[in-house]
Scaffold this active site. Structure first.
Site, PDB file in Angstrom:
ATOM      1  N   TRP A  99       8.419   3.692  -3.527  1.00  0.00           N
ATOM      2  CA  TRP A  99       8.645   2.418  -2.819  1.00  0.00           C
ATOM      3  C   TRP A  99       9.133   2.648  -1.398  1.00  0.00           C
ATOM      4  O   TRP A  99       8.819   1.877  -0.499  1.00  0.00           O
ATOM      5  CB  TRP A  99       9.604   1.517  -3.598  1.00  0.00           C
ATOM      6  CG  TRP A  99       9.105   1.227  -4.980  1.00  0.00           C
ATOM      7  CD1 TRP A  99       9.743   1.504  -6.150  1.00  0.00           C
ATOM      8  CD2 TRP A  99       7.839   0.630  -5.352  1.00  0.00           C
ATOM      9  NE1 TRP A  99       8.962   1.117  -7.213  1.00  0.00           N
ATOM     10  CE2 TRP A  99       7.801   0.590  -6.752  1.00  0.00           C
ATOM     11  CE3 TRP A  99       6.745   0.149  -4.621  1.00  0.00           C
ATOM     12  CZ2 TRP A  99       6.711   0.074  -7.455  1.00  0.00           C
ATOM     13  CZ3 TRP A  99       5.659  -0.368  -5.316  1.00  0.00           C
ATOM     14  CH2 TRP A  99       5.647  -0.400  -6.709  1.00  0.00           C
ATOM     15  N   ASP A 166      16.098  -2.799  -0.521  1.00  0.00           N
ATOM     16  CA  ASP A 166      15.133  -3.287  -1.503  1.00  0.00           C
ATOM     17  C   ASP A 166      15.856  -3.286  -2.852  1.00  0.00           C
ATOM     18  O   ASP A 166      16.194  -2.226  -3.375  1.00  0.00           O
ATOM     19  CB  ASP A 166      13.917  -2.341  -1.517  1.00  0.00           C
ATOM     20  CG  ASP A 166      12.910  -2.674  -2.625  1.00  0.00           C
ATOM     21  OD1 ASP A 166      13.163  -3.606  -3.423  1.00  0.00           O
ATOM     22  OD2 ASP A 166      11.869  -1.988  -2.681  1.00  0.00           O
ATOM     23  N   LYS A 190      10.999  -8.265 -11.705  1.00  0.00           N
ATOM     24  CA  LYS A 190      11.642  -7.258 -12.548  1.00  0.00           C
ATOM     25  C   LYS A 190      12.790  -7.893 -13.346  1.00  0.00           C
ATOM     26  O   LYS A 190      12.910  -7.683 -14.527  1.00  0.00           O
ATOM     27  CB  LYS A 190      12.166  -6.096 -11.695  1.00  0.00           C
ATOM     28  CG  LYS A 190      11.149  -5.502 -10.731  1.00  0.00           C
ATOM     29  CD  LYS A 190      10.140  -4.605 -11.419  1.00  0.00           C
ATOM     30  CE  LYS A 190       8.884  -4.396 -10.599  1.00  0.00           C
ATOM     31  NZ  LYS A 190       9.043  -3.669  -9.354  1.00  0.00           N
TER      32      LYS A 190
HETATM   33  C1  LIG Z   1       8.083  -3.214  -8.192  1.00  0.00           C
HETATM   34  C2  LIG Z   1       8.782  -2.790  -6.956  1.00  0.00           C
HETATM   35  C3  LIG Z   1       8.229  -3.000  -5.677  1.00  0.00           C
HETATM   36  C4  LIG Z   1       6.869  -3.603  -5.455  1.00  0.00           C
HETATM   37  O1  LIG Z   1       6.905  -4.940  -5.745  1.00  0.00           O
HETATM   38  P1  LIG Z   1       5.612  -5.888  -5.549  1.00  0.00           P
HETATM   39  O2  LIG Z   1       6.226  -7.229  -5.725  1.00  0.00           O
HETATM   40  O3  LIG Z   1       4.646  -5.512  -6.622  1.00  0.00           O
HETATM   41  O4  LIG Z   1       5.072  -5.673  -4.196  1.00  0.00           O
HETATM   42  C5  LIG Z   1       8.975  -2.605  -4.591  1.00  0.00           C
HETATM   43  N1  LIG Z   1      10.187  -2.032  -4.727  1.00  0.00           N
HETATM   44  C6  LIG Z   1      10.744  -1.818  -5.935  1.00  0.00           C
HETATM   45  C7  LIG Z   1      12.086  -1.196  -6.033  1.00  0.00           C
HETATM   46  C8  LIG Z   1      10.058  -2.188  -7.086  1.00  0.00           C
HETATM   47  O5  LIG Z   1      10.605  -1.970  -8.286  1.00  0.00           O
END
Ligand SMILES: *Cc1c(COP(=O)(O)O)cnc(C)c1O
Length: 356
Positions: A99, A166, A190
């Site tokens: 990521w 993030d 998530k």
């Molecule tokens: C799943 C995830 C992403 C990507 O998310 P999308 O909504 O599919 O773009 C980015 N960062 C982390 C930490 C993730 O778990």
């Protein structure tokens, strides 16, 4: 048979939330209309949006000098929204996996990127520590929980420059000091909602920092000024998000959820460490309480497929590890019950007995 959902994302949501969501699709809050078939500008939906924002604020203890908005495009869209809005000259990134690799790639389109530390040397099994943070950076960027590798920052970073995080996979899993961050964002799929909406929490002094001309939808000010309503927001995911936050509050709030998350993680890691057939993959001090990664121990690698089948026969769903790590990953998000973790632990113990 009862299913125990350990999917990494999209992932488990509380039953009461799913029931409320199903009902709203047929009859939204007594309007006699489906949530999917009304204007996002009706007072009924505006109330949903506003409650989602205020519950988020309350549960995470977000100070008044921060705005919160919801927007489509997933976390991956924020990978370029962040540098477009906040990267003037140079930003520092801590590289902890897939990521951040993607975020770094996008940031380079907008300015200089200084990768201050990386855990790539050990396949991202740890969180780098002791890195220097130069005072001339526009911001420091981290991925607070690395969903794929099961590593997590355990403390909010002290930094001389604004911190952008993030938090897609650990938002609202534990209390944090929001005031230590300039921007917190993530995809909601998530821990909070179905796919389709991201949350962005931004400190007032970050708005309008960089004078770059941007398309309206990329500009953070657009979303703040229009309170998530510049265009049609992802109505259904926002509704489900509100229901999840209501559930969290009814459960007793973030402290209660946090303690439960600690209990689940402690139980599962204890079994991984005790059971001779398995071993954890992440550095002990950096182990995530959300995504728990493990593999068969040395000499027992050949049992992996058999354990997967066995776990499946006991109702475990979604425990296959990410292809970059292999083995197993049990994602124990807020809505994953202690009972589910107990069932997985029992399954690992039974499997050990079968191979004595
Ligand atoms: C799943 C995830 C992403 C990507 O998310 P999308 O909504 O599919 O773009 C980015 N960062 C982390 C930490 C993730 O778990």
């Amino acid at each position: 048979m009862k299913k125990y959902n350990f999917n990494a994302g999209p992932s488990v949501l509380p039953d009461v939330v799913l029931e409320a969501a199903a009902k709203a699709i047929i009859d939204f809050d007594g309007t006699g209309l489906s949530l999917l078939s009304i204007s996002h500008r009706t007072p009924e939906f505006e109330a949903v949006l506003s409650e989602a924002q205020s519950l988020f604020r309350e549960l995470l203890n977000i100070p008044d000098n921060y705005k919160i908005y919801f927007v489509g495009g997933g976390a991956s869209t924020q990978f370029f929204h962040i540098p477009a809005n906040f990267l003037g000259k140079k930003a520092g990134y801590i590289h902890t996996g897939v990521w951040t690799k993607k975020a770094i790639k996008e940031a380079k389109l907008f300015g200089e990127v200084d990768v201050l530390a990386s855990s790539e040397d050990k396949n991202f099994t740890y969180i780098p520590k002791g890195f220097e943070i130069p005072a001339d950076l526009d911001y420091l960027y981290i991925c607070a929980n690395n969903t794929i590798y099961g590593t997590e920052y355990k403390e909010d970073i002290d930094s001389p420059v604004p911190v952008i995080a993030d938090m897609s996979s650990n938002i609202l899993s534990r209390p944090i000091d929001v005031s230590k961050y300039a921007v917190i964002y993530g995809g909601a799929q998530k821990n909070l909602a179905p796919a389709g909406v991201s949350f962005v929490i931004v400190r007032d002094d970050m708005l309008g920092k960089v004078a770059r001309e941007l398309p309206s939808m990329v500009n953070v000010n657009t979303h703040v000024d229009n309170n998530s309503m510049f265009n049609t927001p992802p109505v259904f995911p926002i509704y489900v998000l509100r229901e999840t936050l209501k559930w969290m509050k009814a459960e007793g709030g973030l402290e209660v959820i946090y303690r439960r998350n600690q209990e689940k993680a402690a139980k599962l890691y204890a079994e991984i460490d005790r059971n001779s057939l398995f071993r954890g993959t992440a550095a002990t001090e950096d182990r995530s309480s959300m995504n728990i990664c493990f593999v068969m121990s040395e000499g027992n690698e050949a049992l992996a497929a058999e354990f997967m089948e066995f776990a499946k026969s006991r109702g475990m769903v979604g425990i296959k590890g990410h292809r970059l790590v292999g083995g197993f990953r049990a994602s124990c998000y807020n809505a994953c019950s202690v009972e589910a973790v107990d069932a997985l632990v029992a399954c690992m113990q039974e499997f050990e007995q079968m191979h004595k």
